[in-house]
Design a protein around this motif. Structure first.
Motif, PDB file in Angstrom:
ATOM      1  N   LYS A   1      16.279  32.753  47.463  1.00  0.00           N
ATOM      2  CA  LYS A   1      15.341  33.820  47.088  1.00  0.00           C
ATOM      3  C   LYS A   1      15.582  34.307  45.662  1.00  0.00           C
ATOM      4  O   LYS A   1      15.255  35.452  45.317  1.00  0.00           O
ATOM      5  N   GLY A   2      16.203  33.466  44.863  1.00  0.00           N
ATOM      6  CA  GLY A   2      16.397  33.827  43.458  1.00  0.00           C
ATOM      7  C   GLY A   2      17.857  33.948  43.071  1.00  0.00           C
ATOM      8  O   GLY A   2      18.750  33.897  43.913  1.00  0.00           O
ATOM      9  N   LEU A   3      18.095  34.106  41.767  1.00  0.00           N
ATOM     10  CA  LEU A   3      19.456  34.182  41.236  1.00  0.00           C
ATOM     11  C   LEU A   3      20.107  35.517  41.584  1.00  0.00           C
ATOM     12  O   LEU A   3      19.445  36.552  41.627  1.00  0.00           O
ATOM     13  N   PRO A   4      21.411  35.522  41.813  1.00  0.00           N
ATOM     14  CA  PRO A   4      22.113  36.782  42.076  1.00  0.00           C
ATOM     15  C   PRO A   4      22.083  37.699  40.855  1.00  0.00           C
ATOM     16  O   PRO A   4      21.909  37.234  39.722  1.00  0.00           O
ATOM     17  N   GLU A   5      22.251  38.998  41.112  1.00  0.00           N
ATOM     18  CA  GLU A   5      22.370  39.963  40.022  1.00  0.00           C
ATOM     19  C   GLU A   5      23.851  40.261  39.792  1.00  0.00           C
ATOM     20  O   GLU A   5      24.661  40.081  40.692  1.00  0.00           O
TER      21      GLU A   5
ATOM     22  N   LYS B   1      37.363  38.549  36.781  1.00  0.00           N
ATOM     23  CA  LYS B   1      36.454  38.498  37.915  1.00  0.00           C
ATOM     24  C   LYS B   1      35.085  39.110  37.590  1.00  0.00           C
ATOM     25  O   LYS B   1      34.995  40.069  36.799  1.00  0.00           O
ATOM     26  N   ILE B   2      34.068  38.551  38.218  1.00  0.00           N
ATOM     27  CA  ILE B   2      32.701  39.083  38.120  1.00  0.00           C
ATOM     28  C   ILE B   2      32.170  39.255  39.536  1.00  0.00           C
ATOM     29  O   ILE B   2      32.350  38.370  40.384  1.00  0.00           O
ATOM     30  N   MET B   3      31.538  40.412  39.807  1.00  0.00           N
ATOM     31  CA  MET B   3      30.996  40.663  41.142  1.00  0.00           C
ATOM     32  C   MET B   3      29.475  40.501  41.112  1.00  0.00           C
ATOM     33  O   MET B   3      28.787  41.136  40.308  1.00  0.00           O
ATOM     34  N   LEU B   4      28.981  39.651  41.983  1.00  0.00           N
ATOM     35  CA  LEU B   4      27.541  39.370  42.052  1.00  0.00           C
ATOM     36  C   LEU B   4      26.929  39.974  43.312  1.00  0.00           C
ATOM     37  O   LEU B   4      27.599  40.093  44.337  1.00  0.00           O
ATOM     38  N   THR B   5      25.669  40.331  43.229  1.00  0.00           N
ATOM     39  CA  THR B   5      24.889  40.743  44.400  1.00  0.00           C
ATOM     40  C   THR B   5      23.855  39.651  44.671  1.00  0.00           C
ATOM     41  O   THR B   5      22.969  39.428  43.860  1.00  0.00           O
ATOM     42  N   PRO B   6      23.998  38.957  45.819  1.00  0.00           N
ATOM     43  CA  PRO B   6      23.034  37.876  46.110  1.00  0.00           C
ATOM     44  C   PRO B   6      21.650  38.440  46.409  1.00  0.00           C
ATOM     45  O   PRO B   6      21.512  39.565  46.888  1.00  0.00           O
ATOM     46  N   GLN B   7      20.627  37.636  46.164  1.00  0.00           N
ATOM     47  CA  GLN B   7      19.270  38.036  46.532  1.00  0.00           C
ATOM     48  C   GLN B   7      19.060  37.952  48.035  1.00  0.00           C
ATOM     49  O   GLN B   7      18.219  38.669  48.582  1.00  0.00           O
ATOM     50  N   TYR B   8      19.814  37.078  48.719  1.00  0.00           N
ATOM     51  CA  TYR B   8      19.481  36.758  50.104  1.00  0.00           C
ATOM     52  C   TYR B   8      20.760  36.536  50.906  1.00  0.00           C
ATOM     53  O   TYR B   8      21.664  35.819  50.480  1.00  0.00           O
ATOM     54  N   GLN B   9      20.824  37.195  52.060  1.00  0.00           N
ATOM     55  CA  GLN B   9      22.043  37.128  52.852  1.00  0.00           C
ATOM     56  C   GLN B   9      22.121  35.891  53.739  1.00  0.00           C
ATOM     57  O   GLN B   9      23.206  35.345  53.970  1.00  0.00           O
ATOM     58  N   GLY B  10      20.965  35.440  54.295  1.00  0.00           N
ATOM     59  CA  GLY B  10      20.968  34.411  55.341  1.00  0.00           C
ATOM     60  C   GLY B  10      21.816  33.191  55.009  1.00  0.00           C
ATOM     61  O   GLY B  10      22.726  32.822  55.757  1.00  0.00           O
ATOM     62  N   THR B  11      21.537  32.551  53.895  1.00  0.00           N
ATOM     63  CA  THR B  11      22.259  31.327  53.547  1.00  0.00           C
ATOM     64  C   THR B  11      23.522  31.596  52.732  1.00  0.00           C
ATOM     65  O   THR B  11      24.364  30.714  52.602  1.00  0.00           O
TER      66      THR B  11
ATOM     67  N   ASP C   1      26.760  42.750  39.586  1.00  0.00           N
ATOM     68  CA  ASP C   1      27.102  44.122  39.972  1.00  0.00           C
ATOM     69  C   ASP C   1      28.042  44.745  38.940  1.00  0.00           C
ATOM     70  O   ASP C   1      27.815  45.847  38.475  1.00  0.00           O
ATOM     71  N   TRP C   2      29.092  44.036  38.560  1.00  0.00           N
ATOM     72  CA  TRP C   2      29.994  44.438  37.476  1.00  0.00           C
ATOM     73  C   TRP C   2      30.735  43.245  36.944  1.00  0.00           C
ATOM     74  O   TRP C   2      30.871  42.290  37.687  1.00  0.00           O
ATOM     75  N   PRO C   3      31.219  43.253  35.707  1.00  0.00           N
ATOM     76  CA  PRO C   3      31.045  44.296  34.699  1.00  0.00           C
ATOM     77  C   PRO C   3      29.648  44.255  34.091  1.00  0.00           C
ATOM     78  O   PRO C   3      28.872  43.357  34.394  1.00  0.00           O
ATOM     79  N   SER C   4      29.350  45.232  33.238  1.00  0.00           N
ATOM     80  CA  SER C   4      28.054  45.235  32.562  1.00  0.00           C
ATOM     81  C   SER C   4      28.063  44.210  31.428  1.00  0.00           C
ATOM     82  O   SER C   4      29.107  43.629  31.110  1.00  0.00           O
ATOM     83  N   GLY C   5      26.910  44.001  30.850  1.00  0.00           N
ATOM     84  CA  GLY C   5      26.821  43.104  29.691  1.00  0.00           C
ATOM     85  C   GLY C   5      26.701  41.637  30.054  1.00  0.00           C
ATOM     86  O   GLY C   5      26.943  40.755  29.227  1.00  0.00           O
ATOM     87  N   LEU C   6      26.333  41.352  31.319  1.00  0.00           N
ATOM     88  CA  LEU C   6      26.213  39.969  31.759  1.00  0.00           C
ATOM     89  C   LEU C   6      24.900  39.756  32.496  1.00  0.00           C
ATOM     90  O   LEU C   6      24.361  40.686  33.098  1.00  0.00           O
ATOM     91  N   LYS C   7      24.418  38.529  32.489  1.00  0.00           N
ATOM     92  CA  LYS C   7      23.215  38.164  33.230  1.00  0.00           C
ATOM     93  C   LYS C   7      23.373  36.716  33.695  1.00  0.00           C
ATOM     94  O   LYS C   7      23.751  35.844  32.903  1.00  0.00           O
ATOM     95  N   VAL C   8      23.093  36.472  34.974  1.00  0.00           N
ATOM     96  CA  VAL C   8      23.209  35.103  35.482  1.00  0.00           C
ATOM     97  C   VAL C   8      22.102  34.255  34.872  1.00  0.00           C
ATOM     98  O   VAL C   8      20.920  34.601  34.973  1.00  0.00           O
ATOM     99  N   ASN C   9      22.484  33.175  34.242  1.00  0.00           N
ATOM    100  CA  ASN C   9      21.518  32.261  33.627  1.00  0.00           C
ATOM    101  C   ASN C   9      21.046  31.226  34.645  1.00  0.00           C
ATOM    102  O   ASN C   9      19.873  30.960  34.804  1.00  0.00           O
ATOM    103  N   ARG C  10      21.996  30.620  35.382  1.00  0.00           N
ATOM    104  CA  ARG C  10      21.659  29.664  36.437  1.00  0.00           C
ATOM    105  C   ARG C  10      22.881  29.412  37.300  1.00  0.00           C
ATOM    106  O   ARG C  10      24.011  29.677  36.885  1.00  0.00           O
ATOM    107  N   LEU C  11      22.657  28.948  38.505  1.00  0.00           N
ATOM    108  CA  LEU C  11      23.743  28.432  39.329  1.00  0.00           C
ATOM    109  C   LEU C  11      23.514  26.950  39.541  1.00  0.00           C
ATOM    110  O   LEU C  11      22.417  26.525  39.906  1.00  0.00           O
ATOM    111  N   ASN C  12      24.542  26.150  39.298  1.00  0.00           N
ATOM    112  CA  ASN C  12      24.552  24.761  39.742  1.00  0.00           C
ATOM    113  C   ASN C  12      25.222  24.744  41.108  1.00  0.00           C
ATOM    114  O   ASN C  12      25.533  25.784  41.663  1.00  0.00           O
TER     115      ASN C  12
END
Lengths: 370, 370
Positions: A293-297, A331-341, A299-310
């Motif tokens: 359902k899309g790339l994760p966001e 470490k970087i903490m991500l928030t996934p778009q979708y929990q199921g998978t 969560d921390w730290p600030s100043g980052l953006k997910v470009n892609r996941l391989n």
């Protein structure tokens, strides 16, 4: 084979990629959902197919607004795990077809109250024969198709015909109706209400038709995480079966911001390469954080953006000063778009509070596709 | 908790959703790849990250065209499983960063020949300190960035600088260079060759630069399943590291039809609902057959087309007469577009030949993201 962190371990010392659960958010979400139903006739029978965890199910079915020790499962193997974890009332939301699974359903019905879901006379016949052979009385719900074009008989006469067959079948007890109105990602609450109510009205009309034919309808279930507080207030609905609300996820906050819940699910990852000044590479790929359902966001730290996941790598753009300071091993903490998978990619949740490990929840129904 | 079928079981009696492997196709693919390298200086060191199976790895590393008992792994946890399964030479294709993983790498280096992959001085320092502490000599490859903008140092001087640091580091032995040119889904072989060779030439030029500086380069590795027979014939390349060829998959046959391999991976599913004359619903969702690279294709019966997969359901359109005859409980065999995330949804492959079960391959490195 992942390192299992001890309670008290700081989040930044957890090995990665790891599935992390913010316990404060989880508890907030369960409180929001269940307190709403405390003094209503409708109750919550949570779906466990997304979280796959008896620990989380236990937090749900012991709430005041819940069907006591009641859950909703997609798969028989998932239901087996939940009954092992303490469930007493299992409502299936997928047809159980074929002897191997029907026999397991009968075995389960000896240990818990089971509500099977049917939409076809052949399946009713198979369930009735098995229930006789195993000497169990099986509760039956008829699935009504109300707008997502998946399973289910049509509302009205077709449903009545099916219920008549159920009522003539030995060892089956018709208990009511079940339907799924779909995940209604409509940002505006009023618009969402119109669509949800229009769909769910079809199951209520069918309920009325059955009652006009002197067929009692004890259970009338619908209502997902996207329209819990819409369907959950409709007269005639007896229980709702939301699943995603407990963990919640970024796609919901993005698509229906007014829904009341907070994402609790995270994926922790480690910087393994910083080949340029504007790019980091981490050890998370879409095998450990789904991109269905899309790339994760971030969560921390600030100043980052997910470009892609391989499949095994995450490529992260550095867009601010805090991002520039990251080094290998950070470490970087991500928030996934979708929990199921995302959930089923892992063996356990690492529950954290105030950035320290508090609990480990094994994902015991991981891989329970059967 | 899935029913494990006995050898000899007809494929239509296997419980679903199940991951099925056509053994004839698997063996064909391995034969095609490895016989090509039997009499060449280049050898194959297969990547195990997609199949996750020591059984399949054993079929690969015992071939004549293979680095004997040699494999390529993305993750340290995956490498541990493969060494347990008999691997003797492990080439890592992801940087191992952070003490917990570096310590596991040292432990592994006591039991097998390990080639770690580096692209940063900080990682070299950490590996050297750990190798001294654990009293191991660790082989090191430098990763060169050749066009996919992920990890790796730039070819040329930047690579030379990194190699000089490796060569000054205690307990590390510089062994050569590694690069990944990406999955080149370019249908035309000549066009694909141009792009692959242009990218891989950068690692060969860097090899030349190192040798001009009296630095011997024993290993020079690149070459994926999409360009195995292009990169695998380039002078100076010593080994290729393809992964997807063994199982292969629908996206490859669709995108590069001339590649020589046959999809061997299948997902078996059961019809659980037939609500209309043109729609079937089955028990496969994208939790058991990934849709990361598109919807699966129907292998058999004919007359069907996948309309969509939800998380736990597959909706299949009936488009021909054979499809019309399907009843509840009948089986449908799907070919996934992508193996990576489909494989790890399951606990085992069910190996079939002539439509009967022949072997069970546990997916022992499932969930080895670490």
């Amino acid at each position: 084979m992942q390192f299992i962190p001890r309670p008290g371990t700081p989040v930044t010392d957890i090995d990665t990629p790891s599935l992390v659960l913010e316990l404060d958010h989880l508890e907030h979400n369960i409180e929001v959902m269940h307190s709403f139903f405390q003094n209503r006739p409708q109750k919550v029978r949570s779906v466990t197919k997304s979280h796959k965890s008896p620990d989380i199910a236990n937090l749900q079915w012991t709430q005041d607004g819940a069907v006591p020790y009641g859950i909703t499962c997609a798969k028989i193997s998932e239901a087996e795990v939940m009954v092992a974890g303490g469930a007493k009332q299992v409502r299936m939301i997928e047809q159980v077809v074929g002897s191997p699974k029907i026999e397991r359903l009968m075995s389960l019905a000896k240990r818990a109250e089971v509500l099977a879901l049917v939409d076809h006379p052949e399946n009713i016949k198979a369930l009735s024969e098995a229930a006789q052979a195993f000497n169990v009385k099986l509760g039956i719900l008829a699935e009504i198709e109300i707008g997502i074009n998946r399973c289910g008989v049509q509302p009205g006469q077709e449903a009545l015909d099916l219920v008549n067959i159920i009522n003539k079948s030995k060892n089956l007890e018709f208990k009511g109706l079940s339907a799924h109105e779909g995940s209604l990602f409509i940002a505006d609450f009023e618009q969402r209400s119109i669509v949800a109510k229009e769909r769910v009205q079809k199951i209520l009309d069918t309920r009325e038709l059955l009652e006009q034919n002197d067929i009692p309808v004890e259970i009338c279930g619908a209502g997902s995480t996207s329209c819990w507080n819409i369907v959950g207030t409709m007269d005639g609905i007896t229980e709702i079966d939301p699943g995603s609300y407990a963990l919640y996820e970024a796609q919901y906050t993005r698509l229906i911001p007014d829904n009341g819940f907070i994402p609790a699910l995270r994926v922790l990852t480690t910087v393994i390469s910083k080949p340029t000044t504007d790019r980091l590479v981490t050890d998370v790929g879409f095998k450990s954080c789904s991109i269905d359902k899309g790339l994760p966001e971030v969560d921390w730290p600030s100043g980052l953006k997910v470009n892609r996941l391989n499949s095994e790598h995450g490529v992260i753009d550095i867009i601010g000063s805090e991002g520039k300071q990251l080094r290998l091993g950070d470490k970087i903490m991500l928030t996934p778009q979708y929990q199921g998978t995302t959930v089923v990619a892992h063996e356990r949740y690492i529950g954290i509070r105030n950035n320290k490990v508090e609990a480990i929840f094994p994902i015991l129904a991981r891989g329970a596709h059967y």
